[in-house]
Design a protein around this motif. Structure first.
Motif, short mmCIF file in Angstrom:
data_model
loop_
_atom_site.label_atom_id
_atom_site.label_comp_id
_atom_site.label_asym_id
_atom_site.label_seq_id
_atom_site.Cartn_x
_atom_site.Cartn_y
_atom_site.Cartn_z
N LEU B 3 0.81 -1.22 0.00
CA LEU B 3 0.00 0.00 0.00
C LEU B 3 0.84 1.26 0.00
O LEU B 3 0.52 2.24 -0.65
CB LEU B 3 -0.88 0.01 1.25
CG LEU B 3 -2.25 -0.62 1.04
CD1 LEU B 3 -2.91 -0.86 2.36
CD2 LEU B 3 -3.10 0.28 0.17
N VAL B 4 1.92 1.21 0.76
CA VAL B 4 2.71 2.42 0.96
C VAL B 4 3.22 2.97 -0.37
O VAL B 4 3.28 4.17 -0.56
CB VAL B 4 3.89 2.13 1.91
CG1 VAL B 4 4.66 3.41 2.20
CG2 VAL B 4 3.36 1.52 3.19
N THR B 6 1.76 2.99 -3.19
CA THR B 6 0.74 3.62 -4.03
C THR B 6 0.35 5.00 -3.50
O THR B 6 -0.41 5.71 -4.11
CB THR B 6 -0.53 2.76 -4.06
OG1 THR B 6 -1.11 2.77 -2.74
CG2 THR B 6 -0.25 1.36 -4.47
N VAL B 7 0.91 5.35 -2.34
CA VAL B 7 0.51 6.60 -1.69
C VAL B 7 1.09 7.80 -2.44
O VAL B 7 2.29 7.91 -2.60
CB VAL B 7 1.02 6.62 -0.24
CG1 VAL B 7 0.78 7.99 0.38
CG2 VAL B 7 0.33 5.54 0.57
N PRO B 8 0.21 8.67 -2.93
CA PRO B 8 0.74 9.90 -3.53
C PRO B 8 1.23 10.83 -2.43
O PRO B 8 0.77 10.73 -1.30
CB PRO B 8 -0.49 10.49 -4.24
CG PRO B 8 -1.67 9.95 -3.50
CD PRO B 8 -1.25 8.64 -2.88
N PRO B 9 2.15 11.73 -2.74
CA PRO B 9 2.59 12.66 -1.70
C PRO B 9 1.40 13.48 -1.22
O PRO B 9 0.55 13.83 -2.03
CB PRO B 9 3.63 13.54 -2.40
CG PRO B 9 3.44 13.31 -3.85
CD PRO B 9 2.81 11.97 -4.02
N PRO B 10 1.30 13.77 0.07
CA PRO B 10 0.14 14.48 0.57
C PRO B 10 0.16 15.93 0.12
O PRO B 10 1.22 16.47 -0.17
CB PRO B 10 0.30 14.39 2.08
CG PRO B 10 1.77 14.32 2.28
CD PRO B 10 2.31 13.59 1.09
N ALA B 11 -1.05 16.51 0.08
CA ALA B 11 -1.17 17.91 -0.31
C ALA B 11 -0.30 18.80 0.58
O ALA B 11 0.27 19.77 0.14
CB ALA B 11 -2.62 18.37 -0.22
#
Lengths: 189, 283
Positions: B3-4, B6-11
């Motif tokens: 999962l990690v 696939t995480v897009p960078p946060p806003a």
């Protein structure tokens, strides 16, 4: 449920809302800890629980972010972690992907399957999409529209990961479509 | 699939602005903000030196008087070096009246917002009272609270009361119903929801009310100090009016403007701190 009647909201039945209904003033960490903290658990126990589920949904790096800083998929994961941290044994999802575009929906479906496979959680998933039901479910319950009665209960034995373009998938889709033929209704998985 | 990955960078990370602004970008807001005051000042200068009016002093005279008002040493009259005294007197009334207004308006607003019976009893009455301007209350206030600071205090309090009340009611009533369901589902029910859901959800709106209320407290200070108080910026303006000392009036106006502005900026700074979670709440 499991032999006992349902009397009202209960922590063992977690609910994931369509727009996730996260508390916007709480960080990811505090959203996940909301249930345990409400039940008056000791701070150390709450922290331990939160740490466990925040890792499980892969959001450790965003523990202190607020909901408005997260993507839709991350919000969904927080919503799921929130009910898991509250000892949910079954998660109800009412059209959680209804308002999303096709690309995002596919990604969230994958993420949901991933979490489901890692937790062994029972998910009741309401959707209007036949394809979504067949892609996600072990068991598809077709409902009639108003009054919502069960039209048929169909175990799905399709192996995973499922391919929406495969022949088997489309055979099942055809059968399901036929079952919905006279009444246009919802399916629960 | 991990999962990690696939995480897009946060806003939050993307939002970070690149450092190293050009000098122009740094001073631009200040320069732009100064255009209108500079034009006004220029017009004032031209109008007074060309004698379009003889009743308004020139900017220079007002500036000079401002210095005398603040530290004395130029005219040495009754108002020399009294700025701080008047400012403090007005500030104590503004903040005191505001605090008193908040003390009444917050609980009342929470009650009206949450309890239908309270709403039905109080809302029509308050809606009728609301359009009555503070100026109209002046005579009654002087009868009820006497001539002097108590009356001023009451009028400022009244001015700040309604924005706090109305925004609190609005905030409490517009909590997303889904959040109550979510709280119930997570085991937080009944009165606990008030502290855990209603209050935090209503906070941005309550905060807007407090900000507007404090602004109005400054706004009505002159009316409040028409009640025969010896000190205060409003009193100075009233004295300036009776003595036909327009430079005194203008000094008072400028100081109220600046004091109100500074006090608003402080509130906004506190708000940005407290409401960092709210995407719509940055002033």
């Amino acid at each position: 449920m499991w032999g006992s009647p349902i009397k009202g909201p209960d922590p063992t039945r977690g609910m994931v809302f369509q727009d996730y209904a996260l508390f916007p003033w709480l960080s990811v960490r505090d959203n996940i800890g909301f249930g345990p903290a409400s039940r008056g658990l000791a701070r150390s126990v709450v922290k331990e629980t939160v740490d466990k589920f925040i890792d499980l949904v892969g959001l450790a790096k965003f523990a202190n972010a607020y909901p408005h800083q997260l993507s839709g998929g991350m919000k969904q994961r927080v919503a799921i972690a929130r009910v898991l941290a509250n000892d949910a044994e079954i998660v109800l999802m009412d059209e959680p992907f209804g308002a999303l575009d096709a690309m995002t929906r596919e990604r969230l479906q994958d993420e949901l399957l991933d979490i489901w496979q890692r937790t062994g959680l029972t998910v009741v998933f309401v959707t209007h999409s036949i394809e979504e039901a067949i892609f996600l479910a072990d068991r598809v319950v077709v409902m009639t529209p108003g009054p919502g009665r069960i039209e048929s209960d169909n175990p799905l034995l399709l192996s995973r990961p499922r391919d929406v373009a495969s022949i088997e998938f489309n055979d099942i889709r055809r059968v399901m479509s036929a079952k919905l033929h006279s009444h246009h209704g919802k399916k629960a998985a | 699939m991990a999962l990690v990955e696939t995480v897009p960078p946060p806003a939050a990370v993307i939002v970070e602005k690149p450092v190293g602004k050009t000098p122009w970008e740094r001073v631009k807001p200040f320069v732009l903000a100064m255009i209108v005051p500079a034009l006004l000042l220029a017009f004032w200068q031209v109008a007074t030196t060309r004698r379009w009016t003889r009743l308004i002093p020139t900017p220079y005279e007002v500036g000079e008087y401002m210095i005398d008002f603040a530290v004395g040493g130029i005219y040495d009259d009754a108002f020399s070096a009294t700025l701080l005294t008047h400012l403090m007197a007005s500030m104590s009334r503004v903040y005191g009246g505001f605090a008193l207004a908040a003390l009444f308006a917050l609980p009342l607003g929470l009650m009206i917002g949450r309890i239908p019976t309270a709403r039905m009893v109080l809302d029509p009455f308050l809606q009728v009272m609301r359009p009555i301007p503070v100026t109209a209350w002046l005579p009654l206030s002087m009868i009820l609270f006497g001539l002097g600071p108590r009356s001023a205090f009451a009028l400022v309090c009244l001015g700040a009361f309604y924005p706090i009340l109305l925004n609190t009611i609005f905030g409490v009533r517009s909590v997303d119903p889904k959040l109550f369901e979510a709280a119930s589902m997570l085991g937080c029910q009944g009165n606990a929801q008030f502290y855990k859901v209603v209050l935090p959800a209503a906070l941005p709106s309550i905060f807007t009310g407090l900000r507007l209320g404090l602004g109005l407290a400054w706004f009505v200070i002159v009316v409040g100090e028409m009640t025969g108080v010896p000190q205060g910026l409003g009193a100075v303006i009233m004295d300036g009016r009776t003595l036909s000392r327009t430079e005194l009036v203008i000094c008072g106006m400028i100081i109220i403007g600046i004091a109100g502005y500074v006090s608003d900026r402080i509130v906004v700074m506190i708000g940005n701190r407290l409401l960092a979670w709210s995407p719509t709440h940055h002033g």
